[in-house]
Design an enzyme around this catalytic site. Structure first.
Site, PDB file in Angstrom:
ATOM      1  N   ALA A  15      -3.564 -19.379 -17.813  1.00  0.00           N
ATOM      2  CA  ALA A  15      -2.624 -18.881 -18.821  1.00  0.00           C
ATOM      3  C   ALA A  15      -1.470 -19.854 -19.004  1.00  0.00           C
ATOM      4  O   ALA A  15      -1.066 -20.162 -20.135  1.00  0.00           O
ATOM      5  CB  ALA A  15      -2.099 -17.507 -18.415  1.00  0.00           C
ATOM      6  N   ARG A  65      -1.333 -23.172 -18.158  1.00  0.00           N
ATOM      7  CA  ARG A  65      -1.700 -24.524 -18.583  1.00  0.00           C
ATOM      8  C   ARG A  65      -2.285 -24.583 -19.983  1.00  0.00           C
ATOM      9  O   ARG A  65      -2.027 -25.530 -20.720  1.00  0.00           O
ATOM     10  CB  ARG A  65      -2.705 -25.135 -17.606  1.00  0.00           C
ATOM     11  CG  ARG A  65      -2.183 -25.501 -16.248  1.00  0.00           C
ATOM     12  CD  ARG A  65      -3.222 -26.263 -15.448  1.00  0.00           C
ATOM     13  NE  ARG A  65      -4.431 -25.484 -15.235  1.00  0.00           N
ATOM     14  CZ  ARG A  65      -5.584 -25.669 -15.880  1.00  0.00           C
ATOM     15  NH1 ARG A  65      -5.684 -26.627 -16.799  1.00  0.00           N
ATOM     16  NH2 ARG A  65      -6.648 -24.913 -15.619  1.00  0.00           N
ATOM     17  N   ARG A 109       7.185 -13.625  -5.015  1.00  0.00           N
ATOM     18  CA  ARG A 109       6.471 -14.811  -5.501  1.00  0.00           C
ATOM     19  C   ARG A 109       6.076 -14.651  -6.966  1.00  0.00           C
ATOM     20  O   ARG A 109       6.232 -15.580  -7.765  1.00  0.00           O
ATOM     21  CB  ARG A 109       5.229 -15.063  -4.642  1.00  0.00           C
ATOM     22  CG  ARG A 109       5.516 -15.491  -3.213  1.00  0.00           C
ATOM     23  CD  ARG A 109       4.284 -16.118  -2.571  1.00  0.00           C
ATOM     24  NE  ARG A 109       3.161 -15.198  -2.543  1.00  0.00           N
ATOM     25  CZ  ARG A 109       2.870 -14.401  -1.525  1.00  0.00           C
ATOM     26  NH1 ARG A 109       3.647 -14.391  -0.438  1.00  0.00           N
ATOM     27  NH2 ARG A 109       1.810 -13.611  -1.565  1.00  0.00           N
ATOM     28  N   TYR A 145       1.197  -4.046 -15.207  1.00  0.00           N
ATOM     29  CA  TYR A 145       0.175  -4.295 -16.227  1.00  0.00           C
ATOM     30  C   TYR A 145       0.157  -3.182 -17.267  1.00  0.00           C
ATOM     31  O   TYR A 145       0.098  -3.427 -18.474  1.00  0.00           O
ATOM     32  CB  TYR A 145      -1.202  -4.398 -15.573  1.00  0.00           C
ATOM     33  CG  TYR A 145      -1.382  -5.537 -14.586  1.00  0.00           C
ATOM     34  CD1 TYR A 145      -0.500  -6.617 -14.553  1.00  0.00           C
ATOM     35  CD2 TYR A 145      -2.442  -5.523 -13.688  1.00  0.00           C
ATOM     36  CE1 TYR A 145      -0.668  -7.651 -13.653  1.00  0.00           C
ATOM     37  CE2 TYR A 145      -2.630  -6.561 -12.785  1.00  0.00           C
ATOM     38  CZ  TYR A 145      -1.736  -7.614 -12.759  1.00  0.00           C
ATOM     39  OH  TYR A 145      -1.919  -8.637 -11.861  1.00  0.00           O
ATOM     40  N   LYS A 160     -13.289 -15.466 -19.266  1.00  0.00           N
ATOM     41  CA  LYS A 160     -14.679 -15.349 -18.816  1.00  0.00           C
ATOM     42  C   LYS A 160     -14.725 -15.266 -17.278  1.00  0.00           C
ATOM     43  O   LYS A 160     -13.804 -15.728 -16.607  1.00  0.00           O
ATOM     44  CB  LYS A 160     -15.502 -16.527 -19.357  1.00  0.00           C
ATOM     45  CG  LYS A 160     -14.933 -17.911 -18.997  1.00  0.00           C
ATOM     46  CD  LYS A 160     -15.280 -18.322 -17.584  1.00  0.00           C
ATOM     47  CE  LYS A 160     -14.481 -19.486 -17.106  1.00  0.00           C
ATOM     48  NZ  LYS A 160     -14.599 -19.657 -15.630  1.00  0.00           N
ATOM     49  N   ARG A 211     -13.026 -17.610  -6.514  1.00  0.00           N
ATOM     50  CA  ARG A 211     -14.434 -17.873  -6.847  1.00  0.00           C
ATOM     51  C   ARG A 211     -15.360 -17.701  -5.646  1.00  0.00           C
ATOM     52  O   ARG A 211     -16.567 -17.529  -5.821  1.00  0.00           O
ATOM     53  CB  ARG A 211     -14.582 -19.280  -7.422  1.00  0.00           C
ATOM     54  CG  ARG A 211     -13.934 -19.464  -8.793  1.00  0.00           C
ATOM     55  CD  ARG A 211     -13.874 -20.924  -9.185  1.00  0.00           C
ATOM     56  NE  ARG A 211     -13.266 -21.102 -10.503  1.00  0.00           N
ATOM     57  CZ  ARG A 211     -11.945 -21.142 -10.715  1.00  0.00           C
ATOM     58  NH1 ARG A 211     -11.115 -21.008  -9.671  1.00  0.00           N
ATOM     59  NH2 ARG A 211     -11.463 -21.314 -11.930  1.00  0.00           N
ATOM     60  N   TYR A 236     -19.415 -33.348  -9.831  1.00  0.00           N
ATOM     61  CA  TYR A 236     -19.012 -32.856 -11.151  1.00  0.00           C
ATOM     62  C   TYR A 236     -20.042 -33.245 -12.210  1.00  0.00           C
ATOM     63  O   TYR A 236     -20.473 -34.390 -12.311  1.00  0.00           O
ATOM     64  CB  TYR A 236     -17.645 -33.416 -11.544  1.00  0.00           C
ATOM     65  CG  TYR A 236     -17.142 -32.834 -12.848  1.00  0.00           C
ATOM     66  CD1 TYR A 236     -16.580 -31.568 -12.882  1.00  0.00           C
ATOM     67  CD2 TYR A 236     -17.258 -33.540 -14.042  1.00  0.00           C
ATOM     68  CE1 TYR A 236     -16.141 -31.011 -14.063  1.00  0.00           C
ATOM     69  CE2 TYR A 236     -16.820 -33.009 -15.238  1.00  0.00           C
ATOM     70  CZ  TYR A 236     -16.262 -31.734 -15.246  1.00  0.00           C
ATOM     71  OH  TYR A 236     -15.834 -31.194 -16.423  1.00  0.00           O
TER      72      TYR A 236
END
Length: 341
Positions: free
Chosen positions: A14, A16, A56, A76, A115, A183, A251
């Site tokens: 969000a 960047r 934080r 939220y 996503k 992840r 990569y």
């Protein structure tokens, strides 16, 4: 009139990419960012632990204010219920997408989801049905499909440069990230399939309308909660889509169409920075041609698509179908391909 959009959570993507794109858009007005209230924090916690986390998050939210303006919402649901917000962008960990996407739709807000849209096909179908009932726009941020290089690939295919389509190849992987990255957490909806694998499925589905899954393999090494790498094959009318992905890999970010008369490919297909001078390479019997596609802000292009969905209900049905197809295929790959090693 510009659509007022709020952001759920102070995520890196969000900061960047998406909020700078919102600020650059003529169609959207940035309303602000929400941090989780105590009851909304997604981990078991004591009051002291929440106070530490809150400090934080408040500091990070104030950084957002300094960079982008807007308001800091203390929860939220406070942002979602606000009369000053028309739409929300949700870049939370995937396991939280369904809960907060549903809350936003129930309160009449259009939703742009980071996503993957949800962690299960059934969740996506429920949110799509809710969006239909409430006449709301709903989409996910696979911005690469709006990038100038991907549009060029579609143009070359539609123009007959490749002949009949024989094969689609999509590959996306990156080196191992920090162990604390969401992840690698099953609780937060991590895994290579839902993260980088989703790009390859989305890319293939730009050229296949309703493919069947014919093969899937996901590898979860010992000591990990989630799959780290995998592959899948989709098929439709004789055309195969070969998909490979991983988050413990060298990569690679490539996409190719191979036809009866030629091939076109990109070597930076999915995550090109805004200032990246993109190209696609076309190979036919006439020779090899590198075609400049210029720079493109794919986050801004995604916002343009989201605005069109908000402005015109007539174009939403195709996006609803695309969301269900994407999520359904991911669920099918997960069910068929999971293996421990």
């Amino acid at each position: 009139m510009a659509v007022r959009i709020g952001v759920i959570g102070t995520s890196d993507v969000a900061k960047r990419r998406m909020i700078p794109a919102i600020k650059a858009s003529r169609n959207f007005e940035y309303a602000g960012v929400a941090i989780a209230a105590s009851a909304e924090w997604d981990e078991p916690h004591t009051e002291d632990a929440y106070a530490l986390m809150l400090g934080r998050k408040q500091a990070k939210a104030q950084e957002f204010v300094g960079l982008f303006g807007g308001k800091v919402y203390g929860g939220y649901e406070e942002l979602i219920r606000s009369a000053d917000v028309d739409a929300v962008y949700i870049p939370l960990p995937p396991s939280l997408h369904y809960k907060w996407g549903k809350c936003a739709l129930e309160h009449g807000k259009h939703v742009l989801m980071e996503k993957p849209f949800c962690v299960a096909g059934a969740q996506t179908e429920e949110l799509v049905a809710l969006a239909k009932r409430n006449n709301l726009a709903l989409t996910e941020n696979y911005g690469f499909v709006y990038h100038s290089q991907f549009k060029k690939i579609k143009e070359l295919y539609a123009g007959g440069e490749l002949g009949e389509l024989r094969e689609i190849r999509a590959t996306f992987g990156f080196p191992h990230r920090a162990a604390t990255d969401f992840r690698y957490s099953r609780t937060y909806g991590g895994g290579a399939l839902l993260d980088c694998g989703g790009y390859t499925v989305k890319a293939a589905c730009q050229f296949l309308r309703s493919p069947e899954l014919v093969f899937a393999s996901l590898t979860k090494p010992a000591g990990y909660e989630v799959d780290l790498f995998g592959s899948a094959v989709l098929r439709e009318s004789g055309t195969n889509a070969l998909l490979s992905f991983g988050m413990d890999n060298a990569y690679k970010c490539e996409f190719a169409l191979w036809g009866s008369c030629g091939e076109v490919f990109s070597t930076r297909a999915f995550t090109a920075p805004d200032d990246f001078e993109s190209t696609v390479t076309l190979c036919t019997k006439s020779g090899k041609q590198v075609i400049p596609c210029g720079t493109c802000n794919q986050f801004l292009a995604c916002l343009d698509s989201f605005y069109n969905l908000i402005a015109s209900g007539a174009v939403r049905d195709e996006e609803y179908k695309a969301l269900c197809l994407q999520s359904g295929l991911l669920s099918a790959i997960e069910a068929r391909g999971t293996a421990d090693v």
